[in-house]
Design a protein around this motif. Sequence first.
Motif, PDB file in Angstrom:
ATOM      1  N   TRP A 142     -12.721 -12.765 -15.672  1.00 25.88           N
ATOM      2  CA  TRP A 142     -11.737 -12.753 -15.265  1.00 25.88           C
ATOM      3  C   TRP A 142     -10.025 -12.723 -14.859  1.00 25.88           C
ATOM      4  CZ3 TRP A 142     -12.930 -17.076 -14.353  1.00 25.88           C
ATOM      5  CH2 TRP A 142     -14.265 -17.946 -14.465  1.00 25.88           C
ATOM      6  N   ILE A 143      -9.751 -11.664 -15.451  1.00 25.03           N
ATOM      7  CA  ILE A 143      -8.823  -9.980 -15.039  1.00 25.03           C
ATOM      8  C   ILE A 143      -9.049  -9.680 -13.750  1.00 25.03           C
ATOM      9  CG2 ILE A 143      -7.662  -8.023 -15.579  1.00 25.03           C
ATOM     10  CD1 ILE A 143      -8.955  -8.084 -18.365  1.00 25.03           C
ATOM     11  N   LEU A 144     -10.007  -9.364 -13.299  1.00 27.23           N
ATOM     12  CA  LEU A 144     -10.411  -9.212 -11.630  1.00 27.23           C
ATOM     13  C   LEU A 144     -10.216 -10.278 -10.795  1.00 27.23           C
ATOM     14  CD1 LEU A 144     -11.785  -7.149  -9.873  1.00 27.23           C
ATOM     15  CD2 LEU A 144     -14.025  -8.356 -10.274  1.00 27.23           C
ATOM     16  N   THR A 145     -10.818 -10.906 -11.112  1.00 30.31           N
ATOM     17  CA  THR A 145     -10.146 -12.461 -10.159  1.00 30.31           C
ATOM     18  C   THR A 145      -9.368 -12.637 -10.701  1.00 30.31           C
ATOM     19  OG1 THR A 145     -12.809 -14.069 -11.180  1.00 30.31           O
ATOM     20  CG2 THR A 145     -10.818 -15.076 -10.341  1.00 30.31           C
ATOM     21  N   PHE A 146      -8.641 -13.177 -11.544  1.00 31.96           N
ATOM     22  CA  PHE A 146      -7.638 -13.351 -11.593  1.00 31.96           C
ATOM     23  C   PHE A 146      -6.007 -12.814 -10.568  1.00 31.96           C
ATOM     24  CE2 PHE A 146      -2.801 -12.343 -13.809  1.00 31.96           C
ATOM     25  CZ  PHE A 146      -1.668 -14.257 -12.794  1.00 31.96           C
ATOM     26  N   LEU A 147      -6.269 -11.415 -10.627  1.00 33.16           N
ATOM     27  CA  LEU A 147      -5.332 -10.752 -10.295  1.00 33.16           C
ATOM     28  C   LEU A 147      -6.023 -10.295  -8.077  1.00 33.16           C
ATOM     29  CD1 LEU A 147      -6.139  -6.737 -12.227  1.00 33.16           C
ATOM     30  CD2 LEU A 147      -4.213  -8.582 -12.234  1.00 33.16           C
ATOM     31  N   ALA A 148      -7.068 -10.486  -7.834  1.00 37.02           N
ATOM     32  CA  ALA A 148      -7.536 -11.412  -6.990  1.00 37.02           C
ATOM     33  C   ALA A 148      -6.863 -12.021  -6.409  1.00 37.02           C
ATOM     34  CB  ALA A 148      -8.830 -10.837  -7.089  1.00 37.02           C
ATOM     35  N   PHE A 149      -6.011 -12.727  -6.866  1.00 35.66           N
ATOM     36  CA  PHE A 149      -5.460 -14.333  -6.495  1.00 35.66           C
ATOM     37  C   PHE A 149      -4.109 -13.999  -6.882  1.00 35.66           C
ATOM     38  CE2 PHE A 149      -3.758 -17.876  -7.798  1.00 35.66           C
ATOM     39  CZ  PHE A 149      -3.485 -18.949  -7.027  1.00 35.66           C
ATOM     40  N   ALA A 150      -3.384 -13.612  -7.180  1.00 35.41           N
ATOM     41  CA  ALA A 150      -2.498 -13.009  -7.636  1.00 35.41           C
ATOM     42  C   ALA A 150      -1.834 -12.685  -5.861  1.00 35.41           C
ATOM     43  CB  ALA A 150      -1.880 -12.572  -8.739  1.00 35.41           C
ATOM     44  N   GLY A 151      -2.433 -11.246  -6.566  1.00 34.55           N
ATOM     45  CA  GLY A 151      -2.827 -10.050  -4.790  1.00 34.55           C
ATOM     46  C   GLY A 151      -2.962 -10.937  -3.920  1.00 34.55           C
ATOM     47  N   CYS A 152      -3.777 -12.038  -3.430  1.00 30.16           N
ATOM     48  CA  CYS A 152      -4.272 -12.415  -2.143  1.00 30.16           C
ATOM     49  C   CYS A 152      -3.485 -13.520  -1.906  1.00 30.16           C
ATOM     50  CB  CYS A 152      -4.803 -13.456  -2.124  1.00 30.16           C
ATOM     51  SG  CYS A 152      -5.802 -14.250  -0.695  1.00 30.16           S
ATOM     52  N   CYS A 153      -1.826 -13.784  -2.837  1.00 27.80           N
ATOM     53  CA  CYS A 153      -0.959 -14.915  -2.303  1.00 27.80           C
ATOM     54  C   CYS A 153      -0.205 -13.970  -2.372  1.00 27.80           C
ATOM     55  CB  CYS A 153      -0.855 -16.327  -3.725  1.00 27.80           C
ATOM     56  SG  CYS A 153      -2.237 -17.216  -4.067  1.00 27.80           S
ATOM     57  N   PHE A 154       0.265 -12.433  -2.689  1.00 29.67           N
ATOM     58  CA  PHE A 154       1.487 -12.431  -2.204  1.00 29.67           C
ATOM     59  C   PHE A 154       1.124 -11.547  -1.188  1.00 29.67           C
ATOM     60  CE2 PHE A 154       3.076  -7.670  -2.296  1.00 29.67           C
ATOM     61  CZ  PHE A 154       4.416  -7.993  -2.525  1.00 29.67           C
ATOM     62  N   LEU A 155       0.030 -11.465  -0.778  1.00 28.81           N
ATOM     63  CA  LEU A 155       0.377 -10.827   0.411  1.00 28.81           C
ATOM     64  C   LEU A 155      -0.137 -10.806   1.576  1.00 28.81           C
ATOM     65  CD1 LEU A 155      -2.525  -7.489  -0.289  1.00 28.81           C
ATOM     66  CD2 LEU A 155      -0.011  -7.590   0.017  1.00 28.81           C
ATOM     67  N   TYR A 156      -0.817 -12.180   1.998  1.00 29.63           N
ATOM     68  CA  TYR A 156      -1.432 -13.711   2.670  1.00 29.63           C
ATOM     69  C   TYR A 156      -0.377 -13.791   3.456  1.00 29.63           C
ATOM     70  CZ  TYR A 156      -4.062 -16.945   5.964  1.00 29.63           C
ATOM     71  OH  TYR A 156      -4.497 -16.859   6.800  1.00 29.63           O
ATOM     72  N   GLY A 157       0.135 -13.271   5.197  1.00 29.38           N
ATOM     73  CA  GLY A 157       0.484 -13.038   6.027  1.00 29.38           C
ATOM     74  C   GLY A 157       1.997 -12.745   5.213  1.00 29.38           C
ATOM     75  N   GLY A 158       2.261 -11.844   5.093  1.00 26.78           N
ATOM     76  CA  GLY A 158       3.338 -11.490   4.399  1.00 26.78           C
ATOM     77  C   GLY A 158       3.380  -9.814   5.525  1.00 26.78           C
ATOM     78  N   TYR A 159       4.458  -9.434   5.516  1.00 26.11           N
ATOM     79  CA  TYR A 159       4.959  -8.369   5.706  1.00 26.11           C
ATOM     80  C   TYR A 159       4.064  -6.874   5.462  1.00 26.11           C
ATOM     81  CZ  TYR A 159       6.313  -3.412   7.158  1.00 26.11           C
ATOM     82  OH  TYR A 159       7.075  -1.832   7.659  1.00 26.11           O
ATOM     83  N   ALA A 160       4.064  -6.870   4.404  1.00 31.16           N
ATOM     84  CA  ALA A 160       2.877  -6.016   3.225  1.00 31.16           C
ATOM     85  C   ALA A 160       1.968  -6.128   3.755  1.00 31.16           C
ATOM     86  CB  ALA A 160       3.260  -6.361   1.543  1.00 31.16           C
ATOM     87  N   ASP A 161       1.403  -7.443   3.933  1.00 29.29           N
ATOM     88  CA  ASP A 161      -0.404  -7.428   3.950  1.00 29.29           C
ATOM     89  C   ASP A 161      -0.969  -6.657   5.709  1.00 29.29           C
ATOM     90  OD1 ASP A 161      -2.385  -8.109   3.599  1.00 29.29           O
ATOM     91  OD2 ASP A 161      -2.506 -10.120   4.521  1.00 29.29           O
ATOM     92  N   MET A 162       0.203  -6.310   5.866  1.00 29.12           N
ATOM     93  CA  MET A 162      -0.065  -5.917   8.278  1.00 29.12           C
ATOM     94  C   MET A 162       0.389  -4.342   7.785  1.00 29.12           C
ATOM     95  SD  MET A 162       2.225  -3.824   9.913  1.00 29.12           S
ATOM     96  CE  MET A 162       3.976  -4.875   9.987  1.00 29.12           C
ATOM     97  N   ALA A 163       1.197  -3.905   6.156  1.00 31.69           N
ATOM     98  CA  ALA A 163       1.449  -2.558   6.109  1.00 31.69           C
ATOM     99  C   ALA A 163       0.880  -1.624   5.565  1.00 31.69           C
ATOM    100  CB  ALA A 163       3.196  -2.606   5.424  1.00 31.69           C
ATOM    101  N   LEU A 164      -0.063  -2.366   4.891  1.00 35.13           N
ATOM    102  CA  LEU A 164      -1.092  -2.530   3.443  1.00 35.13           C
ATOM    103  C   LEU A 164      -1.884  -1.522   4.441  1.00 35.13           C
ATOM    104  CD1 LEU A 164      -2.752  -1.201   1.342  1.00 35.13           C
ATOM    105  CD2 LEU A 164      -3.220  -3.519   0.777  1.00 35.13           C
ATOM    106  N   VAL A 165      -2.499  -2.550   5.253  1.00 33.53           N
ATOM    107  CA  VAL A 165      -3.595  -2.348   6.585  1.00 33.53           C
ATOM    108  C   VAL A 165      -3.136  -1.718   7.787  1.00 33.53           C
ATOM    109  CG1 VAL A 165      -2.997  -4.096   8.628  1.00 33.53           C
ATOM    110  CG2 VAL A 165      -5.524  -3.848   7.963  1.00 33.53           C
ATOM    111  N   ARG A 166      -2.031  -0.715   7.932  1.00 28.53           N
ATOM    112  CA  ARG A 166      -1.987   0.067   8.550  1.00 28.53           C
ATOM    113  C   ARG A 166      -1.829   1.381   7.977  1.00 28.53           C
ATOM    114  NH1 ARG A 166       3.574  -0.223  12.669  1.00 28.53           N
ATOM    115  NH2 ARG A 166       3.095   2.044  13.440  1.00 28.53           N
ATOM    116  N   ALA A 167      -1.469   1.104   7.158  1.00 26.05           N
ATOM    117  CA  ALA A 167      -1.380   2.740   6.368  1.00 26.05           C
ATOM    118  C   ALA A 167      -2.307   2.904   5.698  1.00 26.05           C
ATOM    119  CB  ALA A 167      -0.206   2.449   4.825  1.00 26.05           C
ATOM    120  N   ILE A 168      -3.433   1.858   5.549  1.00 24.57           N
ATOM    121  CA  ILE A 168      -5.134   2.779   4.779  1.00 24.57           C
ATOM    122  C   ILE A 168      -5.736   2.977   6.802  1.00 24.57           C
ATOM    123  CG2 ILE A 168      -6.660   1.689   4.368  1.00 24.57           C
ATOM    124  CD1 ILE A 168      -5.333   0.108   2.509  1.00 24.57           C
ATOM    125  N   HIS A 169      -5.216   2.280   7.329  1.00 22.26           N
ATOM    126  CA  HIS A 169      -6.061   2.544   8.765  1.00 22.26           C
ATOM    127  C   HIS A 169      -5.850   3.997   9.060  1.00 22.26           C
ATOM    128  CE1 HIS A 169      -8.525   1.937  11.974  1.00 22.26           C
ATOM    129  NE2 HIS A 169      -7.466   2.129  12.934  1.00 22.26           N
TER     130      HIS A 169
END
Length: 215
Positions: free
Chosen positions: A6-33
């Motif tokens: 349940w902790i994993l599920t909550f963190l995944a939900f919160a992280g998805c809501c925070f990242l989706y469609g935002g600049y941080a989402d693009m910046a994260l994939v760029r940094a990792i890739h």
Amino acid sequence: MKIGLWILTFLAFAGCCFLYGGYADMALVRAIHTSRNPLFDRALQWISDTTAWLSFGGVFVLLFYAYRTRLGIGCGANGDSHKKTYLSEAVILLLSLLLATVFVQVFKSLLHRPRPYEVYSFIKKLSDAGGGSFPSGHTADAFTVAAFLMLGDYRWLLVLFVLGWAFAVGYSRITLGVHYGSDVLGAVLLGCLSAWVVRTLAGRSQLLYEKDYQR
């Protein structure tokens, strides 16, 4: 293990809501890739490719153990109960994976999100990918198996191994340029929910069966 799920599920939900469609989402994939070591590309591709084999292969492993107990191999005095347990576990895992697949395809069809390599020229496509970007089907399958084990009566070493593999699958999908971080986190959420829904329904149906039997 259930609290951890349940902790994993909550963190995944919160992280998805925070990242989706935002600049941080693009910046994260760029940094990792872009910071990846090309020497590990083949290994990451292999990890990604193992998803379907290991996810649905788990169903066949459980069916194999059910068959062994049917023959009385290594089952002891409780062979019949073990057979029923392995068989029911195989059905629960299969239904969980199928439900996760339905969730993934519905969201892909509704959102039609372009993949990172389709939007940004600096992202290279290093793995097979089809359909919309959100959510990651590979990651959903991997975390469905992990959640299935976390909700069941399995050895903690096995659970930790599969959980580590699931995180590696999610990381590989970002590193290989075919998914955003929010795609992976959304898939974690859907995988965990799929396993929980099927296990809950299976548990209730078993409870009703026992009550009817006692009457």
